[in-house]
Scaffold this motif. Structure first.
Motif, mmCIF file in Angstrom:
data_model
loop_
_atom_site.group_PDB
_atom_site.id
_atom_site.type_symbol
_atom_site.label_atom_id
_atom_site.label_comp_id
_atom_site.label_asym_id
_atom_site.label_seq_id
_atom_site.Cartn_x
_atom_site.Cartn_y
_atom_site.Cartn_z
ATOM 1 N N UNK A 55 0.790 -1.218 0.000
ATOM 2 C CA UNK A 55 0.000 0.000 0.000
ATOM 3 C C UNK A 55 0.823 1.268 0.000
ATOM 4 N N UNK A 56 2.024 1.230 0.514
ATOM 5 C CA UNK A 56 2.875 2.417 0.570
ATOM 6 C C UNK A 56 3.541 2.730 -0.756
ATOM 7 N N UNK A 57 3.304 1.916 -1.750
ATOM 8 C CA UNK A 57 4.079 1.961 -2.977
ATOM 9 C C UNK A 57 3.329 2.585 -4.156
ATOM 10 N N UNK A 58 2.454 3.559 -3.915
ATOM 11 C CA UNK A 58 1.700 4.086 -5.048
ATOM 12 C C UNK A 58 1.680 5.604 -5.058
ATOM 13 N N UNK A 59 1.543 6.165 -6.231
ATOM 14 C CA UNK A 59 1.580 7.594 -6.486
ATOM 15 C C UNK A 59 0.383 8.305 -5.849
ATOM 16 N N UNK A 60 0.650 9.273 -5.003
ATOM 17 C CA UNK A 60 -0.404 9.981 -4.298
ATOM 18 C C UNK A 60 -1.284 10.816 -5.219
ATOM 19 N N UNK A 61 -0.794 11.185 -6.399
ATOM 20 C CA UNK A 61 -1.595 11.997 -7.317
ATOM 21 C C UNK A 61 -2.852 11.264 -7.761
ATOM 22 N N UNK A 62 -2.763 9.982 -7.908
ATOM 23 C CA UNK A 62 -3.917 9.187 -8.328
ATOM 24 C C UNK A 62 -4.883 8.994 -7.165
#
Length: 155
Positions: A51-58
């Protein structure tokens, strides 16, 4: 493994996800270590990495939808947001099964909301448990349970 067992394990795993990471890291399991034994702390840790591994913009717009939802609508808005995130990933990575993408999206969105809106932790924890239990219990059962699901190259 029965679906009811998976649902109980799901509760334990997601509850660990929403606990303070320092508190969870201090928990010890009883008995000898067995790679095939269910340990919600270890599974939550692996899911947290996912879960920590994704782009916050999305995730940011999806999180705002959950924040704006009335308390009785959070479960529905959370579920819709996970589906939306999943659809984006299907375009990017069609080779990954939809169930894996649903699990990753649910964990990613839930943990992002946990960090960004700690006042919503309880309602989002319930929403995540409901989502995983309603949409993924059969798939987790088919994989052989949480331990086998994570060992089968999920991460």
């Amino acid at each position: 493994m029965a679906a009811s067992d998976i649902q109980k394990q799901t509760y334990d795993v997601i509850h660990c996800l929403f606990q303070n990471e320092l508190d969870v890291d201090m928990l010890e399991t009883d008995g000898p270590e067995d790679a095939d034994s269910f340990d919600p702390v270890k599974i939550a840790s692996k899911l947290r990495e996912l879960g920590d591994d994704y782009d916050e913009k999305v995730i940011q717009p999806l999180m705002k939808n959950v924040q704006k939802a009335a308390a009785n609508q959070v479960v529905t808005v959370f579920s819709d947001s996970v589906d939306s995130l999943c659809k984006m990933w299907v375009v990017e990575r069609a080779e990954v099964s939809s169930e894996k993408q649903l699990l990753k999206a649910a964990i990613t969105l839930g943990l992002f909301i946990k960090k960004s809106c700690p006042d919503m932790n309880n309602v989002v924890e319930v929403a995540m448990m409901g989502f995983v239990n309603n949409r993924l219990t059969n798939w987790i059962t088919e994989q052989g349970g949480w331990v086998r699901t994570l060992l089968s190259d999920l991460l």
